[in-house]
Design a protein around this motif. Structure first.
Motif, PDB file in Angstrom:
ATOM      1  N   ASN A   1       1.923   1.348  11.468  1.00  0.00           N
ATOM      2  CA  ASN A   1       2.577   0.211  12.099  1.00  0.00           C
ATOM      3  C   ASN A   1       3.204  -0.697  11.074  1.00  0.00           C
ATOM      4  O   ASN A   1       3.675  -1.780  11.390  1.00  0.00           O
ATOM      5  CB  ASN A   1       1.576  -0.579  12.957  1.00  0.00           C
ATOM      6  N   GLY A   2       3.190  -0.267   9.800  1.00  0.00           N
ATOM      7  CA  GLY A   2       3.850  -1.026   8.754  1.00  0.00           C
ATOM      8  C   GLY A   2       3.075  -2.236   8.279  1.00  0.00           C
ATOM      9  O   GLY A   2       3.527  -2.969   7.433  1.00  0.00           O
ATOM     10  N   LYS A   3       1.865  -2.438   8.831  1.00  0.00           N
ATOM     11  CA  LYS A   3       1.159  -3.671   8.489  1.00  0.00           C
ATOM     12  C   LYS A   3      -0.088  -3.428   7.642  1.00  0.00           C
ATOM     13  O   LYS A   3      -0.827  -4.352   7.365  1.00  0.00           O
ATOM     14  CB  LYS A   3       0.783  -4.429   9.763  1.00  0.00           C
ATOM     15  N   GLY A   4      -0.329  -2.194   7.249  1.00  0.00           N
ATOM     16  CA  GLY A   4      -1.477  -1.918   6.405  1.00  0.00           C
ATOM     17  C   GLY A   4      -1.209  -2.371   4.995  1.00  0.00           C
ATOM     18  O   GLY A   4      -0.671  -1.631   4.199  1.00  0.00           O
ATOM     19  N   GLN A   5      -1.559  -3.593   4.663  1.00  0.00           N
ATOM     20  CA  GLN A   5      -1.188  -4.181   3.389  1.00  0.00           C
ATOM     21  C   GLN A   5      -2.357  -4.099   2.411  1.00  0.00           C
ATOM     22  O   GLN A   5      -3.490  -4.405   2.750  1.00  0.00           O
ATOM     23  CB  GLN A   5      -0.808  -5.647   3.570  1.00  0.00           C
ATOM     24  N   ALA A   6      -2.064  -3.717   1.181  1.00  0.00           N
ATOM     25  CA  ALA A   6      -3.052  -3.760   0.115  1.00  0.00           C
ATOM     26  C   ALA A   6      -2.340  -4.132  -1.161  1.00  0.00           C
ATOM     27  O   ALA A   6      -1.192  -3.782  -1.360  1.00  0.00           O
ATOM     28  CB  ALA A   6      -3.747  -2.407  -0.039  1.00  0.00           C
ATOM     29  N   LEU A   7      -3.022  -4.834  -2.029  1.00  0.00           N
ATOM     30  CA  LEU A   7      -2.392  -5.280  -3.259  1.00  0.00           C
ATOM     31  C   LEU A   7      -2.072  -4.118  -4.173  1.00  0.00           C
ATOM     32  O   LEU A   7      -2.908  -3.256  -4.422  1.00  0.00           O
ATOM     33  CB  LEU A   7      -3.315  -6.257  -4.002  1.00  0.00           C
TER      34      LEU A   7
ATOM     35  N   ASN B   1       0.821  -1.197   0.000  1.00  0.00           N
ATOM     36  CA  ASN B   1       0.000   0.000   0.000  1.00  0.00           C
ATOM     37  C   ASN B   1       0.864   1.260   0.000  1.00  0.00           C
ATOM     38  O   ASN B   1       0.711   2.143  -0.846  1.00  0.00           O
ATOM     39  CB  ASN B   1      -0.931  -0.006   1.211  1.00  0.00           C
ATOM     40  N   THR B   2       1.817   1.325   0.952  1.00  0.00           N
ATOM     41  CA  THR B   2       2.679   2.503   1.049  1.00  0.00           C
ATOM     42  C   THR B   2       3.919   2.388   0.170  1.00  0.00           C
ATOM     43  O   THR B   2       4.617   3.365  -0.052  1.00  0.00           O
ATOM     44  CB  THR B   2       3.145   2.711   2.500  1.00  0.00           C
ATOM     45  N   LYS B   3       4.196   1.150  -0.320  1.00  0.00           N
ATOM     46  CA  LYS B   3       5.398   0.860  -1.111  1.00  0.00           C
ATOM     47  C   LYS B   3       6.671   1.186  -0.322  1.00  0.00           C
ATOM     48  O   LYS B   3       7.635   1.741  -0.845  1.00  0.00           O
ATOM     49  CB  LYS B   3       5.373   1.604  -2.449  1.00  0.00           C
ATOM     50  N   LYS B   4       6.630   0.830   0.963  1.00  0.00           N
ATOM     51  CA  LYS B   4       7.773   1.068   1.834  1.00  0.00           C
ATOM     52  C   LYS B   4       8.040  -0.160   2.693  1.00  0.00           C
ATOM     53  O   LYS B   4       7.198  -1.023   2.863  1.00  0.00           O
ATOM     54  CB  LYS B   4       7.503   2.258   2.763  1.00  0.00           C
ATOM     55  N   TYR B   5       9.263  -0.208   3.232  1.00  0.00           N
ATOM     56  CA  TYR B   5       9.626  -1.154   4.274  1.00  0.00           C
ATOM     57  C   TYR B   5       9.636  -0.396   5.594  1.00  0.00           C
ATOM     58  O   TYR B   5       9.781   0.834   5.614  1.00  0.00           O
ATOM     59  CB  TYR B   5      11.020  -1.737   4.036  1.00  0.00           C
ATOM     60  N   SER B   6       9.503  -1.105   6.706  1.00  0.00           N
ATOM     61  CA  SER B   6       9.575  -0.438   8.001  1.00  0.00           C
ATOM     62  C   SER B   6      10.256  -1.341   9.020  1.00  0.00           C
ATOM     63  O   SER B   6      10.249  -2.569   8.886  1.00  0.00           O
ATOM     64  CB  SER B   6       8.176  -0.048   8.495  1.00  0.00           C
ATOM     65  N   ALA B   7      10.805  -0.713  10.055  1.00  0.00           N
ATOM     66  CA  ALA B   7      11.567  -1.452  11.061  1.00  0.00           C
ATOM     67  C   ALA B   7      10.693  -2.408  11.853  1.00  0.00           C
ATOM     68  O   ALA B   7      11.160  -3.458  12.302  1.00  0.00           O
ATOM     69  CB  ALA B   7      12.250  -0.466  12.004  1.00  0.00           C
ATOM     70  N   ASN B   8       9.424  -2.064  12.044  1.00  0.00           N
ATOM     71  CA  ASN B   8       8.577  -2.878  12.908  1.00  0.00           C
ATOM     72  C   ASN B   8       7.741  -3.902  12.147  1.00  0.00           C
ATOM     73  O   ASN B   8       6.820  -4.484  12.716  1.00  0.00           O
ATOM     74  CB  ASN B   8       7.666  -1.990  13.770  1.00  0.00           C
ATOM     75  N   HIS B   9       8.045  -4.109  10.899  1.00  0.00           N
ATOM     76  CA  HIS B   9       7.373  -5.203  10.174  1.00  0.00           C
ATOM     77  C   HIS B   9       8.465  -6.078   9.558  1.00  0.00           C
ATOM     78  O   HIS B   9       8.746  -6.022   8.375  1.00  0.00           O
ATOM     79  CB  HIS B   9       6.429  -4.658   9.103  1.00  0.00           C
TER      80      HIS B   9
ATOM     81  N   ILE C   1       4.678  -3.125 -15.313  1.00  0.00           N
ATOM     82  CA  ILE C   1       5.844  -2.244 -15.412  1.00  0.00           C
ATOM     83  C   ILE C   1       6.085  -1.539 -14.077  1.00  0.00           C
ATOM     84  O   ILE C   1       5.189  -0.893 -13.539  1.00  0.00           O
ATOM     85  CB  ILE C   1       5.626  -1.197 -16.523  1.00  0.00           C
ATOM     86  N   HIS C   2       7.314  -1.643 -13.567  1.00  0.00           N
ATOM     87  CA  HIS C   2       7.613  -1.017 -12.290  1.00  0.00           C
ATOM     88  C   HIS C   2       9.117  -0.861 -12.116  1.00  0.00           C
ATOM     89  O   HIS C   2       9.917  -1.393 -12.886  1.00  0.00           O
ATOM     90  CB  HIS C   2       7.045  -1.844 -11.131  1.00  0.00           C
ATOM     91  N   VAL C   3       9.494  -0.114 -11.084  1.00  0.00           N
ATOM     92  CA  VAL C   3      10.886   0.057 -10.662  1.00  0.00           C
ATOM     93  C   VAL C   3      10.978  -0.363  -9.203  1.00  0.00           C
ATOM     94  O   VAL C   3      10.106  -0.024  -8.403  1.00  0.00           O
ATOM     95  CB  VAL C   3      11.343   1.531 -10.802  1.00  0.00           C
ATOM     96  N   ASP C   4      12.018  -1.098  -8.841  1.00  0.00           N
ATOM     97  CA  ASP C   4      12.235  -1.477  -7.445  1.00  0.00           C
ATOM     98  C   ASP C   4      13.094  -0.399  -6.782  1.00  0.00           C
ATOM     99  O   ASP C   4      14.325  -0.463  -6.812  1.00  0.00           O
ATOM    100  CB  ASP C   4      12.917  -2.842  -7.371  1.00  0.00           C
ATOM    101  N   GLU C   5      12.430   0.574  -6.175  1.00  0.00           N
ATOM    102  CA  GLU C   5      13.147   1.717  -5.617  1.00  0.00           C
ATOM    103  C   GLU C   5      12.868   1.936  -4.138  1.00  0.00           C
ATOM    104  O   GLU C   5      13.325   2.914  -3.557  1.00  0.00           O
ATOM    105  CB  GLU C   5      12.783   2.986  -6.395  1.00  0.00           C
ATOM    106  N   SER C   6      12.115   1.039  -3.505  1.00  0.00           N
ATOM    107  CA  SER C   6      11.723   1.254  -2.113  1.00  0.00           C
ATOM    108  C   SER C   6      12.837   0.998  -1.121  1.00  0.00           C
ATOM    109  O   SER C   6      12.767   1.437   0.024  1.00  0.00           O
ATOM    110  CB  SER C   6      10.519   0.365  -1.770  1.00  0.00           C
ATOM    111  N   GLU C   7      13.863   0.256  -1.538  1.00  0.00           N
ATOM    112  CA  GLU C   7      14.994   0.012  -0.665  1.00  0.00           C
ATOM    113  C   GLU C   7      15.735   1.332  -0.411  1.00  0.00           C
ATOM    114  O   GLU C   7      15.877   2.161  -1.322  1.00  0.00           O
ATOM    115  CB  GLU C   7      15.940  -1.011  -1.290  1.00  0.00           C
ATOM    116  N   LEU C   8      16.231   1.528   0.798  1.00  0.00           N
ATOM    117  CA  LEU C   8      16.896   2.788   1.125  1.00  0.00           C
ATOM    118  C   LEU C   8      18.320   2.837   0.599  1.00  0.00           C
ATOM    119  O   LEU C   8      18.909   3.911   0.485  1.00  0.00           O
ATOM    120  CB  LEU C   8      16.896   3.013   2.645  1.00  0.00           C
ATOM    121  N   ASP C   9      18.902   1.678   0.298  1.00  0.00           N
ATOM    122  CA  ASP C   9      20.268   1.621  -0.231  1.00  0.00           C
ATOM    123  C   ASP C   9      20.228   1.073  -1.652  1.00  0.00           C
ATOM    124  O   ASP C   9      20.024  -0.118  -1.860  1.00  0.00           O
ATOM    125  CB  ASP C   9      21.138   0.716   0.656  1.00  0.00           C
ATOM    126  N   HIS C  10      20.413   1.962  -2.648  1.00  0.00           N
ATOM    127  CA  HIS C  10      20.391   1.539  -4.048  1.00  0.00           C
ATOM    128  C   HIS C  10      21.781   1.200  -4.578  1.00  0.00           C
ATOM    129  O   HIS C  10      21.929   0.873  -5.752  1.00  0.00           O
ATOM    130  CB  HIS C  10      19.765   2.633  -4.916  1.00  0.00           C
TER     131      HIS C  10
END
Length: 365
Positions: free
Chosen positions: A340-346, A160-168, A210-219
Motif C-alpha cells: 500500500n506504499g505506506k510501509g516506512q522504515a528508516l 523501506n522499498t526505496k520507491k514512490y507509489s501512486a497511492n501514497h 553515500i547514495h544515488v537518487d534513482e527512485s524517480e521513474l523519469d531521470h
C-alpha cells in the motif's frame, strides 16, 4: 591529505574521502571547492535568462535570472551550482515553511514512525517556546523540531522499498512548486513538475551517507537542491563508488542542480560546518523582507516571533530541500502487488544521521 586519498582510488575511494571530511578539522579544508571564489575546475555556466520573467522570479523570491551567477564543474556535465540567488529576506520564508508548515499532516516525517499520530500533529506549536528559551547547554532536552530528520512531500518516498507509489501521495506545496519551476526553467528545463520533495534537517553532528537518487521513474528531469542555515561539505562522485568525489561547500541560499550525466551520480554530505562568517547566522539571513511584495508573490512575511524561533533553530542546524519530478508527462506507476506504499522504515544512507546513532549497516557509510 585529501589529494593523496583521491589518487589512491580503489574500492573505497568515496568512503575514504567521506571519513576524511567527516573527521577533518574545520580549519583545514583547503581542498574543498568554494564557489564564492571559483577557479580551477570551476567554470561559468550559461542560464536560460529568457525562460523566466523578472516578475516570476520576484514572485518566487528570487533576483532576476540575469543577475544570477551559475557555475559548472569540469568532469561533471549537467551539474549546475547557483550561489544564493534569493532576494533579501526571502530565505526566511522557506525556512519557516520547512519548520512550521511542511511538517504538518498529511505530510510524512521521521517522527511518525515512533510516535502516535496525535503527538506529531503540531510540531511547531509543541516546540516553539522550548526553542525560543533554549540556551547553549547541551544538557537541555531537545524539542520535537530538533528531533526532526526528514519530511516528505507530494509522492512520499518509501524508505523501506526505496520507491514512490501512486497511492501514497498528498498535494505538493504550491509555493515550493512555483520556486522549483522557475529555477528549473532558468537551467533549461521548462515544464518541470515538482512532484516529490524530501526535506532533510541537519545538526552539527549530522551527516548524509553515500547514495544515488534513482527512485524517480523519469531521470531526464533534474534534481533540485536548496540549502538554508549553516554550511556543509557536499561530495559529488561518479557512477561508481570506486570513483573519488569532489568536495564543495554549500552555504545558505545556494542551489544545486543535478541533471543529465550528473543526475545519477553518487553523492553525500559528510559534515555540517559553522557559518564561515563567524556569526551565529549567515548575514543573508539577517536581512529583512521588503514590505512591498509583488502581486502574486508566493513569499509571505514572517512574524518577528516566528523568525525568532527559526533563527534559534538555525544557529546549530541546516535545512536542505531536494525537489524531484517523479513521472514523465503521461507516465504512470507500474502496477504493484501486495503493497500500500505506506510501509516506512528508516534507510541509513538517504537521510541525515547524527554521530551518536547506532552503527551503520554493511555497505553504507
Amino acid at each position: 591529505a585529501a589529494a593523496a586519498l583521491t589518487r589512491e582510488g580503489g574500492e573505497d575511494a568515496f568512503r575514504r574521502l567521506f571519513r576524511f571530511y567527516r573527521q577533518r578539522d574545520a580549519s583545514d579544508l583547503r581542498g574543498v571547492v568554494d564557489f564564492s571564489a571559483p577557479g580551477g575546475q570551476v567554470f561559468r555556466s550559461q542560464l536560460s535568462i529568457s525562460s523566466v520573467s523578472d516578475q516570476d522570479a520576484y514572485r518566487a523570491g528570487l533576483r532576476p535570472v540575469s543577475q544570477w551567477k551559475a557555475y559548472g564543474l569540469s568532469g561533471y556535465p549537467g551539474f549546475i551550482f547557483i550561489p544564493n540567488p534569493f532576494l533579501p529576506g526571502c530565505q526566511r520564508h522557506w525556512v519557516k515553511q520547512c519548520l512550521k508548515l511542511y511538517p504538518e499532516k498529511p505530510n510524512v516525517c521521521n517522527l511518525d514512525l515512533h510516535m502516535a499520530p496525535e503527538k506529531t500533529m503540531d510540531l511547531w506549536g509543541q516546540s516553539k517556546e522550548q526553542l525560543r528559551r533554549k540556551g547553549s547547554s547541551k544538557c537541555e532536552p531537545r524539542s520535537l523540531l530538533e528531533k526532526l530528520r526528514w519530511v516528505t512531500l507530494g509522492y512520499h518516498y518509501n524508505w523501506n522499498t526505496k520507491k514512490y507509489s501512486a497511492n501514497h501521495h498528498t498535494p505538493f506545496p504550491s509555493d515550493l512548486a512555483f520556486l522549483s519551476e522557475q529555477v528549473a526553467a532558468a537551467c533549461g528545463f521548462r515544464g518541470f513538475q515538482a512532484q516529490a520533495g524530501i526535506l532533510n534537517y541537519y545538526h552539527f553532528d549530522s551527516s548524509l551517507g553515500i547514495h544515488v537518487d534513482e527512485s524517480e521513474l523519469d531521470h531526464s528531469r533534474p534534481l533540485l537542491s536548496f540549502s538554508f542555515g549553516q554550511s556543509s561539505i557536499f561530495l559529488l562522485g561518479g557512477r561508481k563508488r570506486e570513483e573519488a568525489p569532489t568536495a564543495m561547500f554549500m552555504h545558505s541560499g545556494d542551489i544545486m542542480v543535478m541533471s543529465g550525466f550528473s543526475r545519477l551520480l553518487y553523492h553525500a554530505v559528510p559534515r555540517v560546518l559553522p557559518n564561515p562568517e563567524g556569526t551565529a547566522l549567515p548575514s543573508c539571513l539577517d536581512q529583512a523582507l521588503s514590505s512591498d511584495l509583488p502581486v502574486g508573490s508566493v513569499i509571505e512575511h514572517s512574524s518577528d516571533e516566528d523568525w525568532q524561533v527559526c533563527a534559534k533553530y538555525l544557529q546549530s542546524s541546516r535545512i536542505n530541500m531536494t525537489i524531484r519530478q517523479v513521472l514523465a508527462e503521461g507516465q504512470k506507476f507500474p502496477e504493484e502487488s501486495g503493497t500500500n506504499g505506506k510501509g516506512q522504515a528508516l534507510s541509513e544512507d538517504t537521510h541525515p544521521e547524527n554521530s551518536k546513532a547506532k552503527r551503520h549497516k554493511p555497505n553504507t557509510v
